[in-house]
Design a protein around this motif. Structure first.
Motif, PDB file in Angstrom:
ATOM      1  N   GLU A  85       0.663  -1.023   0.213  1.00 48.86           N
ATOM      2  CA  GLU A  85       0.035  -0.065   0.387  1.00 48.86           C
ATOM      3  C   GLU A  85       1.169   1.168  -0.200  1.00 48.86           C
ATOM      4  N   SER A  86       2.009   1.918   0.853  1.00 48.09           N
ATOM      5  CA  SER A  86       2.899   2.228   0.968  1.00 48.09           C
ATOM      6  C   SER A  86       3.549   2.580  -0.168  1.00 48.09           C
TER       7      SER A  86
ATOM      8  N   LYS B  53       7.354  -2.648  -7.269  1.00 46.18           N
ATOM      9  CA  LYS B  53       7.703  -3.329  -6.461  1.00 46.18           C
ATOM     10  C   LYS B  53       5.902  -3.401  -5.089  1.00 46.18           C
ATOM     11  N   SER B  54       5.669  -2.779  -5.808  1.00 40.28           N
ATOM     12  CA  SER B  54       3.938  -2.526  -4.980  1.00 40.28           C
ATOM     13  C   SER B  54       3.280  -3.963  -5.414  1.00 40.28           C
ATOM     14  N   LEU B  55       3.159  -4.268  -6.897  1.00 40.30           N
ATOM     15  CA  LEU B  55       2.828  -5.437  -7.604  1.00 40.30           C
ATOM     16  C   LEU B  55       3.021  -6.723  -7.297  1.00 40.30           C
TER      17      LEU B  55
ATOM     18  N   ALA C 145      -2.748  -0.745  -8.838  1.00 40.22           N
ATOM     19  CA  ALA C 145      -1.465  -0.473  -8.977  1.00 40.22           C
ATOM     20  C   ALA C 145      -1.465  -0.799 -10.665  1.00 40.22           C
ATOM     21  N   LYS C 146      -1.824  -1.714 -11.218  1.00 41.67           N
ATOM     22  CA  LYS C 146      -1.970  -1.903 -12.239  1.00 41.67           C
ATOM     23  C   LYS C 146      -2.229  -0.769 -13.633  1.00 41.67           C
TER      24      LYS C 146
END
Length: 254
Positions: free
Chosen positions: A141-142, A165-167, A176-177
Protein backbone atom coordinates in the motif's frame (compact mmCIF):
# COMPACT_ATOMS: atom_id res chain seq x y z
CA UNK A 1 -0.83 9.73 36.91
CA UNK A 2 -2.11 11.36 40.11
CA UNK A 3 -3.19 7.93 41.31
CA UNK A 4 0.33 6.53 40.70
CA UNK A 5 2.02 9.29 42.70
CA UNK A 6 -0.51 8.88 45.48
CA UNK A 7 0.20 5.14 45.51
CA UNK A 8 3.95 5.76 45.77
CA UNK A 9 3.43 8.04 48.79
CA UNK A 10 1.28 5.45 50.54
CA UNK A 11 3.54 2.49 49.80
CA UNK A 12 6.74 4.29 50.78
CA UNK A 13 5.48 5.71 54.09
CA UNK A 14 7.04 4.25 57.27
CA UNK A 15 5.80 0.75 58.07
CA UNK A 16 4.46 0.17 61.63
CA UNK A 17 7.04 0.06 64.41
CA UNK A 18 6.23 -3.49 65.57
CA UNK A 19 7.06 -4.94 62.11
CA UNK A 20 10.35 -3.05 62.04
CA UNK A 21 11.31 -4.27 65.46
CA UNK A 22 10.63 -7.89 64.55
CA UNK A 23 12.74 -7.74 61.37
CA UNK A 24 15.36 -5.42 62.76
CA UNK A 25 14.58 -2.82 60.08
CA UNK A 26 16.18 -4.81 57.19
CA UNK A 27 12.98 -6.14 55.62
CA UNK A 28 11.38 -2.70 55.86
CA UNK A 29 14.03 -1.13 53.64
CA UNK A 30 13.95 -4.00 51.16
CA UNK A 31 10.18 -3.94 50.79
CA UNK A 32 10.19 -0.18 50.42
CA UNK A 33 12.80 -0.40 47.67
CA UNK A 34 10.84 -3.07 45.78
CA UNK A 35 7.62 -1.09 46.06
CA UNK A 36 9.31 2.05 44.71
CA UNK A 37 10.69 0.13 41.72
CA UNK A 38 7.29 -1.44 41.13
CA UNK A 39 5.55 1.93 41.22
CA UNK A 40 8.11 3.48 38.86
CA UNK A 41 7.55 0.66 36.38
CA UNK A 42 3.79 1.16 36.63
CA UNK A 43 4.32 4.89 36.04
CA UNK A 44 6.44 4.24 32.92
CA UNK A 45 3.88 1.78 31.59
CA UNK A 46 1.13 4.30 32.23
CA UNK A 47 3.07 7.02 30.36
CA UNK A 48 3.48 4.68 27.40
CA UNK A 49 -0.23 3.98 27.41
CA UNK A 50 -0.89 7.74 27.48
CA UNK A 51 1.48 8.21 24.53
CA UNK A 52 -0.28 5.49 22.55
CA UNK A 53 -3.62 7.05 23.40
CA UNK A 54 -2.38 10.52 22.39
CA UNK A 55 -1.00 9.41 19.01
CA UNK A 56 -4.22 7.58 18.14
CA UNK A 57 -6.44 10.48 19.23
CA UNK A 58 -4.33 12.93 17.21
CA UNK A 59 -4.45 10.62 14.19
CA UNK A 60 -8.22 10.33 14.43
CA UNK A 61 -8.53 14.10 14.74
CA UNK A 62 -6.46 14.44 11.59
CA UNK A 63 -8.75 11.92 9.89
CA UNK A 64 -11.75 14.09 10.73
CA UNK A 65 -10.18 17.09 8.99
CA UNK A 66 -9.15 14.86 6.08
CA UNK A 67 -12.77 13.72 5.62
CA UNK A 68 -13.77 17.39 5.60
CA UNK A 69 -11.13 17.97 2.87
CA UNK A 70 -9.17 20.33 5.13
CA UNK A 71 -5.90 18.67 4.17
CA UNK A 72 -3.59 21.28 5.70
CA UNK A 73 -5.26 20.90 9.10
CA UNK A 74 -5.18 17.13 8.70
CA UNK A 75 -1.43 17.33 8.00
CA UNK A 76 -0.98 19.38 11.18
CA UNK A 77 -2.63 16.72 13.38
CA UNK A 78 -0.90 13.81 11.66
CA UNK A 79 2.43 15.48 12.38
CA UNK A 80 1.41 15.99 16.01
CA UNK A 81 0.70 12.26 16.13
CA UNK A 82 4.21 11.68 14.79
CA UNK A 83 5.61 13.92 17.53
CA UNK A 84 4.09 11.49 20.01
CA UNK A 85 5.61 8.56 18.10
CA UNK A 86 7.72 9.12 14.98
CA UNK A 87 7.60 5.37 14.21
CA UNK A 88 3.82 5.33 13.87
CA UNK A 89 3.10 3.70 10.51
CA UNK A 90 -0.42 5.08 10.04
CA UNK A 91 0.59 8.65 10.89
CA UNK A 92 3.42 8.55 8.34
CA UNK A 93 1.12 7.11 5.69
CA UNK A 94 -1.68 9.60 6.38
CA UNK A 95 0.71 12.56 6.42
CA UNK A 96 1.74 11.48 2.94
CA UNK A 97 -1.94 11.35 1.92
CA UNK A 98 -2.63 14.87 3.18
CA UNK A 99 0.40 16.27 1.34
CA UNK A 100 -0.54 14.39 -1.84
CA UNK A 101 -4.05 15.90 -1.78
CA UNK A 102 -2.59 19.39 -1.36
CA UNK A 103 -0.26 18.74 -4.31
CA UNK A 104 -3.18 17.51 -6.42
CA UNK A 105 -5.12 20.70 -5.68
CA UNK A 106 -2.11 22.84 -6.63
CA UNK A 107 -1.68 20.92 -9.88
CA UNK A 108 -5.29 21.63 -10.79
CA UNK A 109 -4.58 25.33 -10.24
CA UNK A 110 -1.42 24.94 -12.39
CA UNK A 111 0.86 26.02 -9.53
CA UNK A 112 3.37 23.44 -10.72
CA UNK A 113 6.49 24.18 -8.65
CA UNK A 114 4.60 24.26 -5.34
CA UNK A 115 2.76 21.06 -6.29
CA UNK A 116 6.04 19.28 -7.02
CA UNK A 117 7.44 20.44 -3.67
CA UNK A 118 4.41 18.95 -1.88
CA UNK A 119 4.87 15.70 -3.81
CA UNK A 120 8.49 15.52 -2.70
CA UNK A 121 7.43 16.00 0.94
CA UNK A 122 4.77 13.32 0.55
CA UNK A 123 7.44 10.94 -0.79
CA UNK A 124 9.43 11.30 2.45
CA UNK A 125 6.50 10.12 4.58
CA UNK A 126 5.52 7.36 2.16
CA UNK A 127 9.11 6.10 2.23
CA UNK A 128 8.95 6.13 6.03
CA UNK A 129 5.77 4.08 5.95
CA UNK A 130 7.42 1.59 3.56
CA UNK A 131 10.21 1.12 6.11
CA UNK A 132 7.78 0.87 9.06
CA UNK A 133 5.33 -1.51 7.37
CA UNK A 134 4.77 -4.67 9.43
CA UNK A 135 3.53 -6.91 6.62
CA UNK A 136 3.52 -7.15 2.82
CA UNK A 137 0.05 -5.59 2.49
CA UNK A 138 1.09 -2.45 4.38
CA UNK A 139 4.32 -2.25 2.39
CA UNK A 140 2.48 -2.74 -0.92
CA UNK A 141 0.00 0.00 0.00
CA UNK A 142 2.79 2.41 0.92
CA UNK A 143 4.66 1.69 -2.32
CA UNK A 144 1.48 2.19 -4.34
CA UNK A 145 0.88 5.63 -2.79
CA UNK A 146 4.57 6.47 -3.19
CA UNK A 147 4.16 5.71 -6.90
CA UNK A 148 1.10 7.98 -7.06
CA UNK A 149 3.03 10.86 -5.50
CA UNK A 150 5.94 10.35 -7.91
CA UNK A 151 3.56 10.14 -10.86
CA UNK A 152 1.87 13.40 -9.88
CA UNK A 153 5.30 14.99 -9.41
CA UNK A 154 6.18 13.86 -12.97
CA UNK A 155 8.89 11.46 -11.79
CA UNK A 156 7.77 8.80 -14.23
CA UNK A 157 10.67 6.34 -14.01
CA UNK A 158 10.57 6.39 -10.19
CA UNK A 159 6.81 5.89 -10.14
CA UNK A 160 7.09 2.88 -12.48
CA UNK A 161 9.61 1.28 -10.14
CA UNK A 162 7.38 1.89 -7.08
CA UNK A 163 4.32 0.38 -8.80
CA UNK A 164 6.34 -2.67 -9.83
CA UNK A 165 7.57 -3.21 -6.27
CA UNK A 166 4.00 -2.88 -4.97
CA UNK A 167 2.70 -5.40 -7.52
CA UNK A 168 5.43 -7.90 -6.65
CA UNK A 169 3.97 -7.94 -3.13
CA UNK A 170 0.26 -7.78 -4.08
CA UNK A 171 -0.14 -8.71 -7.78
CA UNK A 172 -3.94 -8.39 -7.71
CA UNK A 173 -3.93 -4.63 -7.05
CA UNK A 174 -5.75 -3.40 -10.16
CA UNK A 175 -5.22 0.29 -9.30
CA UNK A 176 -1.47 -0.25 -9.21
CA UNK A 177 -1.62 -2.09 -12.56
CA UNK A 178 -3.65 0.72 -14.13
CA UNK A 179 -1.33 3.45 -12.83
CA UNK A 180 1.73 1.48 -13.89
CA UNK A 181 0.35 1.31 -17.45
CA UNK A 182 -0.41 5.05 -17.34
CA UNK A 183 3.10 5.91 -16.13
CA UNK A 184 4.67 3.70 -18.82
CA UNK A 185 2.47 5.30 -21.51
CA UNK A 186 3.41 8.82 -20.36
CA UNK A 187 7.10 7.92 -20.22
CA UNK A 188 6.95 6.43 -23.73
CA UNK A 189 5.13 9.53 -24.99
CA UNK A 190 7.68 11.80 -23.33
CA UNK A 191 10.58 9.88 -24.86
CA UNK A 192 8.97 10.08 -28.33
CA UNK A 193 8.43 13.82 -27.92
CA UNK A 194 12.05 14.26 -26.86
CA UNK A 195 13.18 12.20 -29.83
CA UNK A 196 10.98 14.30 -32.13
CA UNK A 197 12.39 17.51 -30.64
CA UNK A 198 15.92 16.22 -31.11
CA UNK A 199 15.21 15.41 -34.77
CA UNK A 200 13.65 18.83 -35.30
CA UNK A 201 16.66 20.47 -33.68
CA UNK A 202 19.00 18.44 -35.89
CA UNK A 203 16.95 19.43 -38.93
CA UNK A 204 17.06 23.09 -37.92
CA UNK A 205 20.80 22.87 -37.35
CA UNK A 206 21.30 21.33 -40.78
CA UNK A 207 19.13 23.99 -42.39
CA UNK A 208 21.09 26.69 -40.56
CA UNK A 209 24.36 25.12 -41.68
CA UNK A 210 23.01 24.95 -45.23
CA UNK A 211 21.92 28.58 -45.11
CA UNK A 212 25.28 29.59 -43.69
CA UNK A 213 27.04 27.61 -46.43
CA UNK A 214 24.87 29.27 -49.08
CA UNK A 215 25.58 32.67 -47.55
CA UNK A 216 29.30 31.94 -47.60
CA UNK A 217 28.99 30.69 -51.19
CA UNK A 218 27.03 33.80 -52.14
CA UNK A 219 29.61 36.01 -50.45
CA UNK A 220 32.42 34.27 -52.31
CA UNK A 221 30.51 34.60 -55.56
CA UNK A 222 29.95 38.29 -54.87
CA UNK A 223 33.62 38.72 -54.05
CA UNK A 224 34.59 37.03 -57.31
CA UNK A 225 32.18 39.20 -59.27
CA UNK A 226 33.48 42.33 -57.56
CA UNK A 227 37.04 41.22 -58.13
CA UNK A 228 36.35 40.52 -61.79
CA UNK A 229 34.62 43.87 -62.13
CA UNK A 230 37.54 45.62 -60.46
CA UNK A 231 39.90 43.83 -62.82
CA UNK A 232 37.78 44.83 -65.82
CA UNK A 233 37.68 48.41 -64.64
CA UNK A 234 41.42 48.40 -64.12
CA UNK A 235 41.94 46.93 -67.57
CA UNK A 236 39.61 49.53 -69.07
CA UNK A 237 41.50 52.34 -67.34
CA UNK A 238 44.79 51.00 -68.64
CA UNK A 239 43.46 50.82 -72.18
CA UNK A 240 42.07 54.35 -72.01
CA UNK A 241 45.41 55.56 -70.74
CA UNK A 242 47.22 53.86 -73.62
CA UNK A 243 44.79 55.29 -76.18
CA UNK A 244 45.37 58.78 -74.87
CA UNK A 245 49.09 58.34 -75.17
CA UNK A 246 48.75 57.21 -78.75
CA UNK A 247 46.49 60.16 -79.60
CA UNK A 248 48.99 62.61 -78.14
CA UNK A 249 51.79 60.96 -80.00
CA UNK A 250 49.92 61.11 -83.32
CA UNK A 251 49.12 64.81 -82.92
CA UNK A 252 52.71 65.57 -82.19
CA UNK A 253 53.94 63.64 -85.18
CA UNK A 254 51.26 65.12 -87.47
Amino acid sequence: MVFIYFLIIILTRPINIEYKKQNNGKMDKEIRRILIIFCVLISIFSCKKDTVKDKVELLNKGNEFYEEKDFEKAEEYYKKSLEANSQYYKANLNTGHSLYQQAFSLMQKEIIDSAKAKCSNAELYYNNSVTLAKNKNEKAESLYHLGNSQLLGQKLEESIESYKKSLRLVPENMDAKHNLSLAQYLLNKEEKEEEKEEKEEEKEEKEEEKEEAEEVKEEEKTKKINKRRDQDEEETRKRLHMNRKEEKSLEKDW
